[in-house]
Write a protein that holds these residues in place. Structure first.
Motif, PDB file in Angstrom:
ATOM      1  N   TRP A   9     -18.115 -26.775 -26.338  1.00  0.00           N
ATOM      2  CA  TRP A   9     -17.324 -26.626 -25.115  1.00  0.00           C
ATOM      3  C   TRP A   9     -17.387 -25.225 -24.505  1.00  0.00           C
TER       4      TRP A   9
ATOM      5  N   ASP B 159     -19.375 -31.595 -26.651  1.00  0.00           N
ATOM      6  CA  ASP B 159     -18.077 -31.765 -25.997  1.00  0.00           C
ATOM      7  C   ASP B 159     -18.253 -32.446 -24.641  1.00  0.00           C
TER       8      ASP B 159
ATOM      9  N   TRP C  22     -17.362 -35.787 -27.995  1.00  0.00           N
ATOM     10  CA  TRP C  22     -16.040 -35.719 -27.348  1.00  0.00           C
ATOM     11  C   TRP C  22     -15.797 -36.954 -26.481  1.00  0.00           C
TER      12      TRP C  22
ATOM     13  N   LYS D 160     -14.169 -36.175 -31.290  1.00  0.00           N
ATOM     14  CA  LYS D 160     -13.065 -35.341 -30.820  1.00  0.00           C
ATOM     15  C   LYS D 160     -12.380 -36.133 -29.712  1.00  0.00           C
TER      16      LYS D 160
ATOM     17  N   ASP E 106      -9.663 -36.620 -27.058  1.00  0.00           N
ATOM     18  CA  ASP E 106      -8.832 -35.738 -26.246  1.00  0.00           C
ATOM     19  C   ASP E 106      -7.825 -36.544 -25.425  1.00  0.00           C
TER      20      ASP E 106
ATOM     21  N   CYS F  90      -6.954 -34.206 -30.305  1.00  0.00           N
ATOM     22  CA  CYS F  90      -6.889 -33.044 -29.422  1.00  0.00           C
ATOM     23  C   CYS F  90      -6.129 -33.490 -28.189  1.00  0.00           C
TER      24      CYS F  90
ATOM     25  N   SER G 217      -5.453 -31.261 -24.881  1.00  0.00           N
ATOM     26  CA  SER G 217      -5.475 -29.911 -24.295  1.00  0.00           C
ATOM     27  C   SER G 217      -5.159 -28.905 -25.399  1.00  0.00           C
ATOM     28  N   GLY G 218      -5.810 -29.015 -26.523  1.00  0.00           N
ATOM     29  CA  GLY G 218      -5.440 -28.238 -27.702  1.00  0.00           C
ATOM     30  C   GLY G 218      -4.414 -29.019 -28.490  1.00  0.00           C
TER      31      GLY G 218
ATOM     32  N   TRP H 114      -7.054 -30.295 -33.196  1.00  0.00           N
ATOM     33  CA  TRP H 114      -7.476 -29.109 -32.462  1.00  0.00           C
ATOM     34  C   TRP H 114      -6.194 -28.357 -32.122  1.00  0.00           C
TER      35      TRP H 114
ATOM     36  N   ASP I 165      -6.267 -24.728 -27.425  1.00  0.00           N
ATOM     37  CA  ASP I 165      -7.420 -24.338 -26.605  1.00  0.00           C
ATOM     38  C   ASP I 165      -7.577 -22.833 -26.572  1.00  0.00           C
TER      39      ASP I 165
HETATM   40  C1  GLA Z   1      -9.568 -30.136 -23.313  1.00  0.00           C
HETATM   41  C2  GLA Z   1      -9.794 -29.751 -24.751  1.00  0.00           C
HETATM   42  C3  GLA Z   1     -10.907 -28.754 -24.847  1.00  0.00           C
HETATM   43  C4  GLA Z   1     -12.174 -29.351 -24.246  1.00  0.00           C
HETATM   44  C5  GLA Z   1     -11.905 -29.804 -22.827  1.00  0.00           C
HETATM   45  C6  GLA Z   1     -13.079 -30.580 -22.277  1.00  0.00           C
HETATM   46  O1  GLA Z   1      -9.085 -29.058 -22.570  1.00  0.00           O
HETATM   47  O2  GLA Z   1      -8.627 -29.269 -25.333  1.00  0.00           O
HETATM   48  O3  GLA Z   1     -11.141 -28.382 -26.170  1.00  0.00           O
HETATM   49  O4  GLA Z   1     -12.601 -30.427 -25.044  1.00  0.00           O
HETATM   50  O5  GLA Z   1     -10.764 -30.630 -22.738  1.00  0.00           O
HETATM   51  O6  GLA Z   1     -12.878 -30.987 -20.982  1.00  0.00           O
END
Ligand code: GLA
Length: 707
Positions: A299, A329, A374, A439, A441, A483, A485-486, A502, A505
């Motif tokens: 990423w 990602d 991802w 991963k 998200d 995950c 956004s973290g 995760w 971020d």
């Molecule tokens: C989120 C995740 C990041 C990354 C982005 C990709 O923000 O937390 O680690 O994967 O999306 O768009």
């Protein structure tokens, strides 16, 4: 009806419950070595003047109908009727350290089933099921688990946070009324991690009585610490329901999420260690019993710029650095060139990958690495083929316009066709490609989540679980990372179906220090994704040495979050070094006992991990800002064997500059850094080890090994 007093016991913690005529937890505290059921008679309360003429118990369901007057554990009704239930126990069964209680209210037409299990670790897992015994639905406004606390638990610790700053602890003295955490974001959230800790005032990492709870639920929640006007206290936790969201039909049972509770008289470390043990033996399930592989995630290296040739070169470099799992990602699927479009269109972008994904995967595997990818299945961009074909698949209430978040909406997983579409697309991805790791998200909160005109946040969370469960069953070898956004979706319930979080971020090592420490109260290092990011952090633009970044990522499930081709050889050498150091110690890090060390200076964070057999220990001291005092206090190393001798080794340290002159912080190193020393565990625990004066934003790593 019989009077019964039952006890659940573990090595460290006991729970004593009176079951008849209604259930009441009478004791949750240290293990009792001389307990007999008749002892509980000493707790029979007086009746105070100026209130009810009868005793008002804080029952297992905390019904208002007993004269509780505090926040009840149940609120609801049947079109206004049957709204004040009071349960009487009808059946009790105990199997080992698990108690199942059944209680009923014939008048309200409700049955309550309570499961209370005390694990060997000392962690209590408790949930309630509410069954409707009448033909009309019972509208559930609230259904909570309530745990009484000792009256001395007057200080409360909770976590606040935000995107790129998760798990920030804060504390308050609670003398009256309540402290409440409410989360309506539709995921466990960065802002309101579902946990509360109460303890004796001033409780610390090493000292004090603490009662910590965590609600295993990835949706909306409410947690409360209550100080009743009569001085009694309790903690309460529940899934939070939006208006009209939850009703139980005849014969149906609504279960609360599990509330996990850990009491310790050994401070916060004792509480956390019990939680970690519990997770390791009951919840964390890796498909294979192998070391956690070092990651490289693309990423922050390439973002949406996917060029398979370049990615394969990145993989070459990653492998040479010691990376064991390579993850592509966001940006691989059709039309995904930035974050404005394409979520929902889970087809390969053939312009970017004209030969498919397989050559890249094969290349990664030929280098001896696993392959990960991802996805963000729950989302849909307005600019997507999926939305153009199915505008009615958005999770929304009719008649309102939905705001986008990161230019996206949420897909309504309660629509079978939408659910099946995702299942089919994810099965294509995982079935047609040799994917080892996903991963997963989730980047937007739920706003006015609706299905058929009704609030549907709870149902959406359950469908998310069902989707992940189904994929987990179909592809049992695949590991999933949660995950959002973290760290927006981190909790024990999602952990039953994923293998890593995760954490944030934010790869800024300084910020990561507090984020990761906050997370460690409830999660062991092996499930905490911790990556070395770029020299100049993408989230904050702060710059840190490779030593500080490397050491900060060491105490988790390590990885790199960067483009290894875009840096100089010195940086790369750093990645190689810290990946190797992590591998050398990961057996201890991922299986040992974690200790956060109390330090007098709030700018110093110290922690250690000691192997289960106490042969090895690894301690890290991170200096976050300018030290308050000219000398740093000795590091007391908890968890060692008192009677054993340990050799102390300096494993990694910042480039400490000794000028021998004025101008910098230190002239001479502590003696042990120059002449190796061997001392007893007892001495290291009680007296400690002198630390060098550390510069701000540096860390030092110390190993101890039994001789
Ligand atoms: C989120 C995740 C990041 C990354 C982005 C990709 O923000 O937390 O680690 O994967 O999306 O768009």
């Amino acid at each position: 009806m019989q009077e019964a007093v039952l006890r659940l016991a573990s090595e460290t913690v006991d729970v004593v419950i009176k079951t008849h005529p209604f259930a009441e937890i009478l004791y949750w505290g240290p293990h009792l070595r001389h307990f007999s059921p008749q002892d509980v008679a000493t707790l029979s309360r007086p009746i105070a003047n100026g209130r009810l003429d009868v005793d008002s118990p804080v029952t297992l369901m905390a019904e208002l109908a007993h004269g509780l007057f505090g926040a009840p554990g149940i609120e609801g009704h049947r079109q206004g009727l049957d709204g004040s239930p009071r349960f009487r126990t009808v059946a009790v069964s105990q199997q080992g350290q698990t108690l199942t209680l059944t209680a009923e209210d014939d008048t309200a037409g409700l049955r309550l089933t309570s499961e209370i299990a005390l694990d060997d670790s000392g962690v209590l897992a408790i949930r309630h099921g509410l069954t409707n015994l009448k033909s009309q639905p019972w509208q559930v406004d609230r259904l909570a688990v309530t745990l009484p606390l000792a009256e001395c638990a007057r200080e409360v610790m909770a976590f606040h946070g935000r995107w790129i700053r998760e798990f920030q602890p804060h504390r308050l003295l609670l003398e009256h009324d309540s402290f409440v955490i409410e989360n309506r974001r539709g995921r466990s959230s960065h802002e309101h991690f579902p946990a509360l800790i109460s303890g004796t005032p001033g409780f610390s990492e090493m000292h004090g009585d603490v009662w910590g709870v965590h609600l295993g639920w990835s949706g909306n929640h409410r947690l409360r610490a209550e100080a009743k006007t009569d001085g009694r206290r309790y903690l309460q936790a529940e899934a939070l329901y939006l208006p009209g969201e939850m009703a139980v039909a005849e014969g149906e049972t609504l279960w609360t999420p599990y509330l996990y509770a850990s009491y310790s008289n050994q401070g916060l470390n004792g509480m956390s260690q019990q939680f970690h043990r519990y997770l390791r033996s009951n919840i964390i399930r890796f498909p294979e019993n192998k070391p956690r592989p070092v990651h490289l995630n693309t990423w922050e290296g390439i973002y949406f710029n996917h060029d398979p040739e370049y990615i394969m070169r990145m993989a070459d470099e990653a492998a040479s650095l010691g990376v064991e799992r390579f993850i592509i990602d966001d940006g691989w699927f059709k039309g995904r060139n930035d974050d404005h479009a394409a979520l929902g269109d889970w087809y390969l972008d053939e312009q970017k990958y004209p030969n498919g994904l397989t050559p890249v995967i094969n290349h990664v595997k030929s280098l001896g690495m696993e392959f990960g990818i991802w996805v963000e299945p729950e989302m849909i961009n307005p600019d997507s083929d999926l939305y153009r074909a199915h505008p009615d698949w958005v999770l929304a209430l009719p008649g309102y316009e939905q705001a986008t978040g990161r230019h996206q909406w949420v897909l309504n997983l309660n629509i079978p066709a939408a659910f099946n579409y995702l299942l089919e697309r994810m099965s294509w991805l995982l079935g047609e490609h040799a994917v080892d790791y996903v991963k997963w998200d989730m980047n937007r909160e739920l706003v006015q989540p609706g299905h058929n005109g009704r609030a549907a946040a709870d149902a959406q969370t359950r469908q998310f679980y069902r989707l992940l469960d189904t994929l987990g069953e179909r592809f049992p070898h695949v590991e999933f990372e949660s995950c959002s956004s973290g760290g927006g979706r981190i909790d024990y319930e999602v952990l039953t179906r994923c293998h890593r979080f995760w954490a944030s971020d934010n790869n800024d090592a300084l910020e990561r220090n507090t984020i990761q420490r906050g997370m460690s109260y409830f999660f062991p290092p092996e499930v905490m994704g911790a990556h070395i990011g770029h020299h100049k952090c993408h989230a904050t633009f702060r710059q840190h040495s490779i030593a500080f970044r490397g050491l900060t990522a060491l105490f988790g499930h390590m990885g790199l979050e960067l483009d290894p081709l875009a840096v100089d050889e010195q940086e790369r050498e750093g990645y190689r070094h810290y990946a190797a150091l992590h591998k050398q110690w990961r057996e201890v890090i991922h299986h040992g006992t974690q200790w956060r060390v109390d330090m007098p200076d709030s700018t110093t964070l110290a922690q250690g991990i000691v192997s289960q057999d106490q042969r090895q220990g690894l301690f890290i001291v991170s200096q976050l800002a300018m030290p308050d005092y000219t000398l740093m206090m000795p590091l007391r190393m908890p968890g060692l064997a008192a009677n054993a001798q340990y050799r102390i080794t300096l494993l990694d340290h910042p480039n400490i500059r000794l000028t021998g002159e004025g101008g910098h912080t230190m002239r001479k190193l502590p003696a042990w850094m120059e002449t190796p020393q061997t001392v007893s565990g007892e001495w290291l625990m009680q007296a400690g080890l002198a630390l060098p004066v550390l510069d701000p934003e540096t860390a030092i790593l110390i190993g101890v090994e039994r001789v």
